[in-house]
Motif scaffolding. Sequence first.
Motif, PDB file in Angstrom:
ATOM      1  N   GLY A 158     -30.265  34.470  50.410  1.00  0.00           N
ATOM      2  CA  GLY A 158     -29.881  35.163  49.189  1.00  0.00           C
ATOM      3  C   GLY A 158     -28.633  36.005  49.358  1.00  0.00           C
ATOM      4  N   GLY A 159     -28.351  36.425  50.595  1.00  0.00           N
ATOM      5  CA  GLY A 159     -27.099  37.126  50.853  1.00  0.00           C
ATOM      6  C   GLY A 159     -25.910  36.225  50.614  1.00  0.00           C
ATOM      7  N   GLY A 160     -25.999  34.986  51.130  1.00  0.00           N
ATOM      8  CA  GLY A 160     -24.924  34.027  50.896  1.00  0.00           C
ATOM      9  C   GLY A 160     -24.791  33.659  49.436  1.00  0.00           C
ATOM     10  N   TYR A 161     -25.930  33.457  48.759  1.00  0.00           N
ATOM     11  CA  TYR A 161     -25.886  33.119  47.335  1.00  0.00           C
ATOM     12  C   TYR A 161     -25.243  34.253  46.527  1.00  0.00           C
ATOM     13  CZ  TYR A 161     -29.397  29.544  48.568  1.00  0.00           C
ATOM     14  OH  TYR A 161     -30.077  28.486  49.130  1.00  0.00           O
ATOM     15  N   THR A 162     -25.575  35.486  46.876  1.00  0.00           N
ATOM     16  CA  THR A 162     -25.058  36.624  46.121  1.00  0.00           C
ATOM     17  C   THR A 162     -23.564  36.804  46.353  1.00  0.00           C
ATOM     18  OG1 THR A 162     -27.236  37.663  46.329  1.00  0.00           O
ATOM     19  CG2 THR A 162     -25.440  39.061  45.608  1.00  0.00           C
TER      20      THR A 162
ATOM     21  N   PRO B 236     -28.047  25.409  46.108  1.00  0.00           N
ATOM     22  CA  PRO B 236     -27.347  26.671  46.380  1.00  0.00           C
ATOM     23  C   PRO B 236     -26.403  27.085  45.253  1.00  0.00           C
ATOM     24  CG  PRO B 236     -26.420  24.894  47.695  1.00  0.00           C
ATOM     25  CD  PRO B 236     -27.669  24.349  47.057  1.00  0.00           C
ATOM     26  N   TYR B 237     -25.891  26.118  44.522  1.00  0.00           N
ATOM     27  CA  TYR B 237     -24.986  26.445  43.419  1.00  0.00           C
ATOM     28  C   TYR B 237     -25.768  27.035  42.251  1.00  0.00           C
ATOM     29  CZ  TYR B 237     -22.152  23.465  46.355  1.00  0.00           C
ATOM     30  OH  TYR B 237     -21.510  22.926  47.442  1.00  0.00           O
ATOM     31  N   ARG B 238     -26.920  26.455  41.953  1.00  0.00           N
ATOM     32  CA  ARG B 238     -27.769  27.025  40.899  1.00  0.00           C
ATOM     33  C   ARG B 238     -28.341  28.365  41.338  1.00  0.00           C
ATOM     34  NH1 ARG B 238     -29.087  24.006  36.599  1.00  0.00           N
ATOM     35  NH2 ARG B 238     -31.087  25.023  36.264  1.00  0.00           N
ATOM     36  N   ARG B 239     -28.695  28.482  42.614  1.00  0.00           N
ATOM     37  CA  ARG B 239     -29.194  29.766  43.113  1.00  0.00           C
ATOM     38  C   ARG B 239     -28.144  30.863  42.916  1.00  0.00           C
ATOM     39  NH1 ARG B 239     -33.456  30.717  46.725  1.00  0.00           N
ATOM     40  NH2 ARG B 239     -32.798  32.811  46.150  1.00  0.00           N
ATOM     41  N   SER B 240     -26.880  30.526  43.170  1.00  0.00           N
ATOM     42  CA  SER B 240     -25.810  31.502  42.978  1.00  0.00           C
ATOM     43  C   SER B 240     -25.643  31.836  41.498  1.00  0.00           C
ATOM     44  CB  SER B 240     -24.494  30.963  43.547  1.00  0.00           C
ATOM     45  OG  SER B 240     -24.620  30.702  44.935  1.00  0.00           O
TER      46      SER B 240
ATOM     47  N   ASP C   3     -20.618  26.226  51.049  1.00  0.00           N
ATOM     48  CA  ASP C   3     -19.949  27.254  51.860  1.00  0.00           C
ATOM     49  C   ASP C   3     -20.097  28.579  51.129  1.00  0.00           C
ATOM     50  OD1 ASP C   3     -18.270  28.990  53.183  1.00  0.00           O
ATOM     51  OD2 ASP C   3     -16.599  27.587  53.345  1.00  0.00           O
ATOM     52  N   ALA C   4     -21.031  29.399  51.591  1.00  0.00           N
ATOM     53  CA  ALA C   4     -21.362  30.634  50.882  1.00  0.00           C
ATOM     54  C   ALA C   4     -20.187  31.597  50.795  1.00  0.00           C
ATOM     55  CB  ALA C   4     -22.547  31.321  51.563  1.00  0.00           C
ATOM     56  N   PHE C   5     -19.310  31.580  51.794  1.00  0.00           N
ATOM     57  CA  PHE C   5     -18.239  32.583  51.863  1.00  0.00           C
ATOM     58  C   PHE C   5     -16.877  32.024  51.473  1.00  0.00           C
ATOM     59  CE2 PHE C   5     -20.862  34.397  55.655  1.00  0.00           C
ATOM     60  CZ  PHE C   5     -21.839  34.839  54.778  1.00  0.00           C
ATOM     61  N   HIS C   6     -16.851  30.839  50.865  1.00  0.00           N
ATOM     62  CA  HIS C   6     -15.578  30.223  50.493  1.00  0.00           C
ATOM     63  C   HIS C   6     -14.787  31.139  49.558  1.00  0.00           C
ATOM     64  CE1 HIS C   6     -12.629  27.208  49.623  1.00  0.00           C
ATOM     65  NE2 HIS C   6     -12.968  27.104  48.353  1.00  0.00           N
ATOM     66  N   LEU C   7     -13.526  31.405  49.910  1.00  0.00           N
ATOM     67  CA  LEU C   7     -12.594  32.235  49.146  1.00  0.00           C
ATOM     68  C   LEU C   7     -12.997  33.712  49.074  1.00  0.00           C
ATOM     69  CD1 LEU C   7     -11.681  29.873  46.160  1.00  0.00           C
ATOM     70  CD2 LEU C   7     -10.330  30.336  48.207  1.00  0.00           C
ATOM     71  N   ALA C   8     -13.951  34.126  49.906  1.00  0.00           N
ATOM     72  CA  ALA C   8     -14.328  35.540  49.903  1.00  0.00           C
ATOM     73  C   ALA C   8     -13.146  36.432  50.267  1.00  0.00           C
ATOM     74  CB  ALA C   8     -15.489  35.780  50.869  1.00  0.00           C
ATOM     75  N   ASP C   9     -12.252  35.932  51.108  1.00  0.00           N
ATOM     76  CA  ASP C   9     -11.101  36.732  51.521  1.00  0.00           C
ATOM     77  C   ASP C   9     -10.150  37.003  50.360  1.00  0.00           C
ATOM     78  OD1 ASP C   9     -10.622  33.963  51.519  1.00  0.00           O
ATOM     79  OD2 ASP C   9      -8.913  34.162  52.875  1.00  0.00           O
ATOM     80  N   ARG C  10     -10.181  36.159  49.334  1.00  0.00           N
ATOM     81  CA  ARG C  10      -9.269  36.322  48.196  1.00  0.00           C
ATOM     82  C   ARG C  10      -9.954  36.875  46.950  1.00  0.00           C
ATOM     83  NH1 ARG C  10      -6.078  30.864  47.318  1.00  0.00           N
ATOM     84  NH2 ARG C  10      -4.983  32.213  45.834  1.00  0.00           N
ATOM     85  N   LEU C  11     -11.230  36.545  46.764  1.00  0.00           N
ATOM     86  CA  LEU C  11     -11.885  36.853  45.496  1.00  0.00           C
ATOM     87  C   LEU C  11     -12.914  37.967  45.565  1.00  0.00           C
ATOM     88  CD1 LEU C  11     -12.454  33.201  44.184  1.00  0.00           C
ATOM     89  CD2 LEU C  11     -10.491  34.702  43.814  1.00  0.00           C
TER      90      LEU C  11
END
Length: 306
Positions: free
Chosen positions: A115-119, A82-86, A230-238
Amino acid sequence: MPRPLVIPRGPVDLAGALHLPDGFDPAGSCAAVVLCGPGSSVKEQIAAGYAARLAAAGFVALAFDPAHQGESGGEPRDLEDPYRRSEDVSYAVDALTTVAGVDPARIGALGICAGGGYTVHAARTDHRIAALATVVAVDIGAARRGRGPAADGVATALDDLAAERTAEVLGGTLDRVNWLPDSAEDAAAAGLTDVDALQAVTYYRTPRGHHERSTNRRLRRSDSLLIGFDAFHLADRLLTQPLQVVVAGRRGSTGQYEDGERLRRLAPNAEGPVVVEGAGHYEMYDVPEYVDRAVGSLSAFFRRHL
């Protein structure tokens, strides 16, 4: 027909398919969208349908095969990291910035299913992505960890995966596992009755959506990486870019509705959700009625923000 585009990714290349709008002018300054498809899918499947429609709406649209899959380079094959996919999403943005006729300041991204999470994961820290949208986005890490009581066994699963990897290093084989049964008959024999799972089989394992380069396999080694993601980690801040969340109206076992709602609550500048009533997760892949409705909303969103 899409135009092939080589996407340099360090020591390997990714295979891209560039969908161009009618009348595209290489001397112009067009908005563009990178598309990241579901786990283990290739650029000729789900992403192609959305890319073709976005091109018809006036955008340059780039679908691509992730590293280790499809026509892209990378060993071992069928790795779903998932990290390489991102990271692949950012390499695709790199390539788009070099395409004559694309405005580097007007690049967006669309992720579908995993792919939504990766993006989302990519866009948090790659703010060249000026606007982001998801369709039936899934946090694949949460899905692999299990939801509710099933999550209690995740540590034991990691212990087992660690032992398997050690066995590989000491001379064992690289095991591959199915994402799904290989046929409707196999699904029936396994007693599979979940609507979403059966619709996934209908899409991926029949002529409707099957592609010869989509193996429908993942390297077993991928699972420990997926469990910790965790696809959404720090989404609230970044994740400060404009975001549109599109979900299928029928909730089901993929968790796309719940993950879409969670993402919308986290992201500071989220719009929506756009609910495609009547659709299930896998019907958002290629059923024209539902895809057209989604792309109508997505096109308007990207026009506003790119």
